[in-house]
Design a protein around this motif. Structure first.
Motif: not given
Lengths: 497, 386
Positions: B88-90, B120-123, B126-133, B201-204
């Motif tokens: 998912i990173e790309p 969908r992934l966030y829900e 499934i996310y990048l660690k940095k996004v979650k932080e 939050a929107y763009i991630f």
């Protein structure tokens, strides 16, 4: 005999590609460990930022813009997959990779913008993909009208940079936004403004290539040189089978001071071709000349009443204003008695010439589209146009076959055919696709034309290359390949060698 | 699909086909019109015709993170490959600068067409660690960078919304902006507990978090008795003005970027003459998202004697500084490389760079440039009567 050679190549390429090399994306997850040593070695050589063995990166480099591969992609199928991808940032980096690959006998495929349409940048035998797009330095030599540019530079960035400094390369292919300088040189590309500026082969003054076993060949930029066979032309159009182009010197022009736009409508394509022949044979070099057959006239100029059911021809004449005025007069004279359409169609074409959306719109609906460009001398030009169109139409499933003539020479012309269709019941997309290609290639060869004007050979056209070059011609190509690349690591399988 | 005029050449070709083929072609076209191929597949099938304009595509140089490459990844994630942090990173390696949109025949913004899959992934967790932080920071502190620095309240009639980057890195810019705006006659209000607009939050793709943050920020702003709101950051302005509206979240006050406010009051400003030479870096959010592609040139051209240069990529075709779309939060190394690429281009024109976005200022300064926000530059050259 010729037929047998053709069948052998056909089987070698297509059967092999279709049945052996096709790998389901889901199945290759399990294979990752096997590449660890290769990854570690390349990381040691280049650093971690320049190397990836991630599956997602490898999938992205499994193909170029070969249209049939797009249909496979939609089914989750890749035609080939590299073991590793590297992004060198200098010629030295490329040398390191080639040396390593030579030592370990690992295949290498050079990758630019990936806009090739014949499977030329497809890592058929796995190995290393070298993506050159991080090599993009540009330097202008204004007094010599030369630009030194690294091979990963996007065409549009180079042209914009030249324009900003008052120059132009004059190489404007439809792929300008997405193709790279290295890709242009290695496929012997041409641009829409070729009738004045020529093809890329006319622009390459000097070239730097990394060849096995990891040596650098530098052919310096001279105005002309008489020093034996011109080795630059060994690499121009070589599609990665000899070495990796890392840097080129290109001839540039001062930005044109004047541009004139003219367009006309004629009743038939032969009439337009004949008038353009007289123009180019008189020594006039309009930058752009394009003759659209009736279908393509409708595609581009459906909004012009006078062009209805006609063949449209457009011109862009540019350069020194006095020369431009004189050339425009000669064009007007040659098209006397036809319908003058003015500047608007040319401006419309200039505005929309980079819009590429048919594949995105129609491929998901199951339509198969592609283009085939060939060239022929004037004597058989009209015949070639009609016969290729007829041959493509005669393939069951074809809905559309059209063409425009877009590159002109005193000796002849390039036709750019488009076909579209739906595979009939019982036939795969690839089966239908290959049949149309075969019809076009056979007809072109029969009439004495060349099977490729500027897209190159890749894997799709490889079966017909021996027929184009003749037995000895092809043998020479094979021997040269094997002399330069004795371990056959450079894009193996491309061009059939 | 295209309009009928544009389609006529294909329809005519179909008309001439055999009856069986004709029917099949028509059925496929109608079925296609009903089902509509997704924007993701259309983008994935494109030969990447916008890539030369994409900062990530050019500087990262990877097919995987190029605009059409990201769409291909998204397509594969939807249908064929497992979503893991690696696969998912790309799709997060994007400046959301919308340079792609300028060149796309479908006018797609890759950042926008990727949003549904990110959501969908966030829900699904499934996310990048940095996004979650980052999203956790926003949820907890209403501030991108964690606990926000302390700020003072100030009463006035026009709210100055500083944004997270100014709060964290450029408190001096906030004071300069207040000073400039007060010089032109505005009574500026600032609030100590300003809340993030929620754009990261929107763009991630953290959709629920974004909605919560946006509603909270809107509630706070709507409770204020001010004439209008001036934003120092064009991305914040775009978020409050355009993205909130998409979610039906209303802000009762008009939202302006500071360059727009300066333009409104330009007749009240006199400048000292200068012989400086500057180059404009148009922020993507101002030039493309907010549609103000010429505003910086327009404003700067009022300064007598100033030599204004434009880089190769400017106005609507501007090149992102690398810090757009939260890229610096996800992949700082790549973001700074993009900043260096942009800086090199700007320095070919002049040594002093003028922009109008705190994130751009930070990016280009981090790359080694001498950068003024237009607010600082105007404040420096304004002729004061006192």
């Amino acid at each position: 005999m010729i037929r047998l050679v053709q069948i052998m190549y056909f089987l070698k390429n297509y059967y092999f590609i279709m049945l052996v090399m096709i790998i389901q994306i889901k199945e290759i997850f399990a294979e990752r460990k096997k590449y660890e040593q290769l990854y570690d070695d390349l990381v040691k050589l280049l650093g971690i930022r320049k190397v990836s063995n991630k599956l997602i990166d490898r999938i992205m480099y499994s193909r170029d813009y070969w249209p049939i591969a797009l249909h496979w992609f939609m089914r989750g199928v890749v035609p080939a997959i590299p073991d590793i991808v590297v992004w060198p940032e200098s010629t030295e980096d490329v040398v390191k990779v080639v040396k390593y690959a030579y030592e370990k006998e690992i295949p290498i495929v050079a990758y630019g913008g990936g806009s090739g349409v014949l499977g030329g940048a497809m890592p058929e035998k796995g190995g290393i993909v070298i993506d050159l797009k991080r090599m993009r330095r540009i330097k202008i030599y204004p007094r010599d009208l030369l630009v030194e540019v690294e091979s990963g530079t996007y065409g549009m960035i180079l042209e914009n940079y030249l324009n900003k400094h008052g120059f132009t390369l004059g190489h404007i292919p439809q792929s300008l936004y997405t193709s790279t300088v290295g890709g242009w040189v290695s496929t012997k590309a041409i641009g829409q403004f070729s009738t004045k500026y020529g093809g890329i082969e006319d622009m390459v003054a000097g070239i730097e290539v990394v060849v096995p076993p990891g040596e650098v060949v530098v052919l310096k930029p001279h105005p002309r040189t008489s020093t034996g066979p011109d080795l630059r032309h060994l690499f121009i159009g070589s599609e990665g089978i000899f070495g990796i182009i890392t840097r080129v010197f290109l001839r540039i022009w001062r930005y044109p001071e004047k541009r004139v736009f003219l367009s006309y409508a004629t009743d038939t394509i032969e009439e337009a071709l004949e008038r353009v022949r007289t123009i180019v044979q008189s020594g006039v070099k309009p930058a752009v000349v394009r003759i659209f057959d009736k279908i393509e006239t409708k595609k581009w100029f459906y909004w012009i009443k006078q062009a209805k059911n006609k063949v449209a021809t457009i011109f862009v004449i540019e350069g020194n204003s006095k020369i431009v005025d004189a050339e425009a007069e000669i064009v007007k004279e040659a098209f006397k008695g036809t319908i003058f359409l003015g500047e608007k169609p040319v401006k419309h074409w200039l505005k929309y010439r980079f819009v590429v959306k048919e594949v995105s719109e129609f491929a998901p609906l199951g339509f198969v589209f592609d283009t085939i460009e060939v060239a022929i001398n004037w004597s058989n030009a009209t015949k070639l146009y009609y016969e290729v169109i007829k041959a493509m139409r005669n393939v069951e499933g074809t809905l559309l076959a059209s063409a425009h003539a877009s590159h002109f020479y005193p000796q002849g012309v390039c036709f750019y055919f488009t076909f579209g269709g739906i595979p009939p019941k019982g036939m795969t997309k690839f089966g239908y696709y290959a049949k149309v290609w075969e019809a076009a290639m056979k007809t072109t060869l029969k009439l004495g034309g060349t099977i490729s004007h500027h897209h190159g050979i890749g894997r799709m056209r490889a079966p017909w290359l021996p027929l184009e070059l003749g037995k000895m011609g092809y043998e020479i190509l094979r021997k040269v390949k094997h002399a330069i690349d004795e371990k056959r690591i450079m894009n193996p399988g491309n061009l059939g060698v | 699909m295209c309009d009928m005029g544009k389609m006529s050449w294909i329809l005519e070709a179909i008309k001439k086909a055999k009856f069986k083929m004709k029917i099949e072609a028509i059925i496929r076209i109608i079925a296609g019109k009903i089902a509509k191929p997704s924007d993701i597949i259309k983008c994935a099938l494109c030969p990447n015709m916008c890539v030369f304009a994409c900062p990530v595509g050019v500087v990262d140089g990877k097919e995987t993170t190029s605009p059409a490459g990201k769409a291909k990844v998204a397509f594969l994630l939807e249908k064929y490959i497992e979503a893991t942090p690696e696969t998912i990173e790309p799709i997060y390696i994007c400046c959301a600068c919308n340079a792609c949109q300028v060149w796309c025949p479908f006018e797609f913004s890759v950042a926008e067409i990727l949003l549904p899959i990110k959501q969908r992934l966030y829900e699904e967790g499934i996310y990048l660690k940095k996004v979650k932080e980052i999203v956790d920071n926003l949820e907890k502190y209403h501030f991108v960078f964690g606990e926000p620095p302390k700020r003072q309240d100030k009463e006035g009639e026009v709210l100055l919304f500083r944004g997270c980057v100014v709060s964290q890195y450029y408190s001096q810019l906030e004071e300069t902006a207040m000073n400039l705006l007060e010089t032109i006659g505005l009574k500026i209000k600032v609030i100590s507990d300003e809340k993030c607009c929620g754009y990261p939050a929107y763009i991630f793709g953290a959709n629920s978090s974004f909605k919560r943050i946006a509603k909270e920020t809107a509630r706070q702003l709507n409770e204020l008795d001010v004439k209008y709101i001036v934003m120092l950051c064009p991305t914040c302005a775009y978020t409050l003005r355009n993205i909130y509206a998409k979610y039906g979240i209303k802000i009762k006050h008009n939202i302006y970027h500071i360059s727009e406010v300066i333009k409104m009051h330009l007749n009240k400003i006199n400048f000292n003459e200068t012989n400086m030479e500057i180059v404009i870096h148009d922020p993507c959010a101002l030039a493309r998202h907010l549609g103000n592609s010429d505003i910086l040139y327009e404003l700067l051209s009022k300064i007598p004697g100033l030599k204004i240069k434009k880089p190769m990529r400017s106005g609507k075709e501007t090149f992102c500084c690398g810090f757009g779309g939260g890229l610096a939060l996800i992949n700082y190394g790549l973001a700074i490389k993009i900043a260096k690429e942009r800086l090199k281009e700007l320095l070919e024109e002049a040594k002093t760079i003028i922009t109008a976005c705190p994130a751009c200022k930070r990016a280009l300064e981090s790359a080694g440039g001498t950068v003024y926000d237009i607010t600082e530059f105007f404040h420096m050259l304004i002729k004061r009567t006192d």
